[in-house]
Design a protein around this motif. Structure first.
Motif, PDB file in Angstrom:
ATOM      1  N   ALA A   1       1.444   6.878   6.929  1.00 57.87           N
ATOM      2  CA  ALA A   1       2.136   7.345   8.311  1.00 57.87           C
ATOM      3  C   ALA A   1       3.438   7.023   8.241  1.00 57.87           C
ATOM      4  CB  ALA A   1       1.443   6.522   9.441  1.00 57.87           C
ATOM      5  N   GLY A   2       4.101   5.918   7.586  1.00 57.52           N
ATOM      6  CA  GLY A   2       5.279   5.627   7.272  1.00 57.52           C
ATOM      7  C   GLY A   2       5.726   4.980   8.632  1.00 57.52           C
TER       8      GLY A   2
ATOM      9  N   THR B   1       0.851  -1.207   0.177  1.00 54.46           N
ATOM     10  CA  THR B   1       0.050   0.084   0.002  1.00 54.46           C
ATOM     11  C   THR B   1       0.936   1.045   0.105  1.00 54.46           C
ATOM     12  OG1 THR B   1      -1.379  -1.288   1.187  1.00 54.46           O
ATOM     13  CG2 THR B   1      -1.927   1.101   1.266  1.00 54.46           C
ATOM     14  N   VAL B   2       1.065   1.910  -1.126  1.00 50.47           N
ATOM     15  CA  VAL B   2       1.895   2.879  -1.268  1.00 50.47           C
ATOM     16  C   VAL B   2       0.962   4.234  -1.886  1.00 50.47           C
ATOM     17  CG1 VAL B   2       4.083   1.631  -1.637  1.00 50.47           C
ATOM     18  CG2 VAL B   2       2.672   2.160  -3.640  1.00 50.47           C
ATOM     19  N   PRO B   3       1.815   5.267  -2.154  1.00 52.54           N
ATOM     20  CA  PRO B   3       0.957   6.403  -2.509  1.00 52.54           C
ATOM     21  C   PRO B   3       0.741   6.221  -4.010  1.00 52.54           C
ATOM     22  CG  PRO B   3       2.689   7.314  -0.892  1.00 52.54           C
ATOM     23  CD  PRO B   3       2.870   5.700  -0.957  1.00 52.54           C
ATOM     24  N   GLY B   4      -0.404   6.344  -4.628  1.00 54.68           N
ATOM     25  CA  GLY B   4      -0.805   6.241  -5.958  1.00 54.68           C
ATOM     26  C   GLY B   4      -1.622   4.745  -6.004  1.00 54.68           C
ATOM     27  N   THR B   5      -1.611   3.944  -5.057  1.00 46.11           N
ATOM     28  CA  THR B   5      -2.538   2.863  -5.063  1.00 46.11           C
ATOM     29  C   THR B   5      -4.007   3.142  -5.353  1.00 46.11           C
ATOM     30  OG1 THR B   5      -1.104   1.717  -3.546  1.00 46.11           O
ATOM     31  CG2 THR B   5      -3.378   0.686  -3.668  1.00 46.11           C
ATOM     32  N   ARG B   6      -4.500   2.555  -6.321  1.00 47.46           N
ATOM     33  CA  ARG B   6      -5.964   2.845  -6.568  1.00 47.46           C
ATOM     34  C   ARG B   6      -6.867   2.209  -5.620  1.00 47.46           C
ATOM     35  NH1 ARG B   6      -6.881   0.587 -12.519  1.00 47.46           N
ATOM     36  NH2 ARG B   6      -5.788  -1.316 -11.495  1.00 47.46           N
ATOM     37  N   ALA B   7      -7.996   2.936  -5.288  1.00 46.24           N
ATOM     38  CA  ALA B   7      -9.013   2.520  -4.473  1.00 46.24           C
ATOM     39  C   ALA B   7     -10.288   3.079  -4.774  1.00 46.24           C
ATOM     40  CB  ALA B   7      -8.546   2.729  -2.919  1.00 46.24           C
TER      41      ALA B   7
ATOM     42  N   LEU C   1      -1.161   0.105   9.442  1.00 44.93           N
ATOM     43  CA  LEU C   1      -0.312   1.304   8.921  1.00 44.93           C
ATOM     44  C   LEU C   1      -1.505   2.215   8.671  1.00 44.93           C
ATOM     45  CD1 LEU C   1       1.966   2.622   7.564  1.00 44.93           C
ATOM     46  CD2 LEU C   1       1.197   1.720   5.494  1.00 44.93           C
ATOM     47  N   ARG C   2      -1.580   3.414   8.975  1.00 37.39           N
ATOM     48  CA  ARG C   2      -2.547   4.425   8.762  1.00 37.39           C
ATOM     49  C   ARG C   2      -2.278   5.044   7.404  1.00 37.39           C
ATOM     50  NH1 ARG C   2      -6.333   7.464  11.731  1.00 37.39           N
ATOM     51  NH2 ARG C   2      -6.611   9.666  10.936  1.00 37.39           N
TER      52      ARG C   2
END
Length: 394
Positions: free
Chosen positions: A275-276, A249-255, A285-286
């Motif tokens: 949140a990292g 789950t990384v920035p850019g993951t579609r949802a 992970l938030r």
């Protein structure tokens, strides 16, 4: 001799009748024995065959399938406004008038209410008078210092007296700066008598009425907020992602979002930041997602469900969870070979799909894996396959 001949002739038929009766009786006994014993022997033989067949356990098998490279994870989520603020007072006084009610759309800087605080106005007037006095004193000290500097250039006055006039000018300049700073502070404080919107948004709460006593501050001991404002055109969505899929789950993951009040509707969203760090209590992970309000169809504070499309770079094979065994050596499965004998294989597990699991190693696509293996099975045990079973979709 002449009298015995008739007896012999009469007894012969009787002997033959007895022999016939005995023969018939023997045939009946033989028939009865044949009808009773032979079926018993046949049943006994069939029973032995069934017993031997029952000694070989019957198992159901399933073949592994390719696990999905992308799967949908559904998580509860909290929808919040992109900008959300509680508006409190900075001055004490009475509410003179309010201009925006709950549900009103406002622009940044728009007047929401006015507070009547005459003490602040009086302090501002006094500060401006003090500033004018300080300015006049500085002007006089500056003119005097300039004259004494000109006289000192012709040696008409002592250097000590000239230095004193210059120092007095600097002191008056400092007093003027302090007066101007005090005037600016009070002017800024007086500006807080007008409550204005900090950004474009919608008023979601109004907790004061005209004439209400207003206390400055936002501490718990102070009165409640005057207004609450939310920017509803862009929304933030917060969700807790389990640790086992956090790496994917990384920035850019579609949802996308689904809402209880709109079944069947899917609202696109995107993971914008994480949140990292894993929460040490929840082991999750938030993540934060951005979503458009869809012209107000999604409201701040809404409960929603986030559907994340989490992918795997190296997808393994999919097996039902009821094929797994957990001996002391680790996860394993029972595989039926070409000779219908069992082989116990250790497997490496990947993603958990609930009723199915991902197997990274230990089995092949053409293997026949036993479903619901019993505790008593061992490697090399002969088995009979009941019927081929197709694995469920992952």
């Amino acid at each position: 001799m002449t009298h015995s001949k008739p007896r012999t002739t009469a007894s012969a038929p009787r002997s033959r009748s007895r022999l016939a009766i005995l023969a018939v009786s023997g045939l009946c006994v033989a028939a009865a024995l044949t009808a009773g014993i032979f079926p018993r022997w046949h049943s006994f033989g069939a029973l032995q065959l069934r017993a031997k067949s029952a000694e070989i356990p019957v198992v159901s098998v399933v073949s592994p399938r390719n696990a999905a490279a992308v799967r949908d994870i559904t998580l509860p989520a909290d929808v919040q406004a992109y900008d959300d603020a509680a508006i409190h007072a900075r001055v004490n006084g009475y509410l003179r008038r309010w201009y925006a009610d709950i549900g009103t759309s406002v622009k940044a800087g728009q007047l929401l209410a006015e507070i009547d605080a005459p003490e602040v106005s009086d302090q501002l007037r006094q500060a401006r008078a003090d500033e004018a006095t300080a300015a006049a004193n500085y002007q006089l000290a500056s003119t005097t210092a300039k004259r004494w500097q000109d006289l000192q250039a012709t040696n008409s006055v002592a250097q000590q007296e000239t230095d004193q006039k210059v120092a007095d000018m600097h002191a008056k300049a400092a007093l003027l700066a302090a007066a101007r700073s005090n005037t600016s502070r009070l002017a800024q404080l007086a500006s807080y008598m007008q409550i204005r919107a900090p950004f474009d948004g919608v008023i979601t709460a109004r907790n004061v009425d005209t004439g209400a006593l207003i206390d400055a501050g936002s501490a718990p001991s102070q009165d409640r907020e005057l207004f609450h404002i939310s920017a509803g055109t862009r929304l933030r969505v917060y969700a807790q992602v389990p640790q086992d899929v956090s790496a994917a789950t990384v920035p850019g993951t579609r949802a996308w979002l689904t809402l209880p009040q709109a079944p069947g509707q899917r609202y696109p969203a995107t993971v914008t930041r994480t949140a990292g760090a894993i929460n040490s209590i929840t082991r999750s992970l938030r993540v934060e997602l951005d979503v458009d309000s869809q012209d107000g169809r999604i409201l701040p504070g809404t409960y929603a469900q986030v559907h994340l499309e989490v992918g795997s770079a190296h997808a393994g094979l999919d097996l039902p969870a009821n094929t797994l065994m957990f001996p002391a050596s680790g996860p394993a499965v029972a595989v039926v070979d070409a000779e219908n004998k069992l082989t116990i294989r250790q497997v490496a597990l990947g993603r958990d799909f609930g009723s199915h699991v991902e197997v990274l190693s230990g089995v092949q696509e053409n293997d026949r894996v036993v479903v619901n293996p019993g505790d008593g099975i061992v490697s090399g045990m002969p088995v009979r396959v009941a019927a081929p079973a197709k694995g469920d979709a992952a």
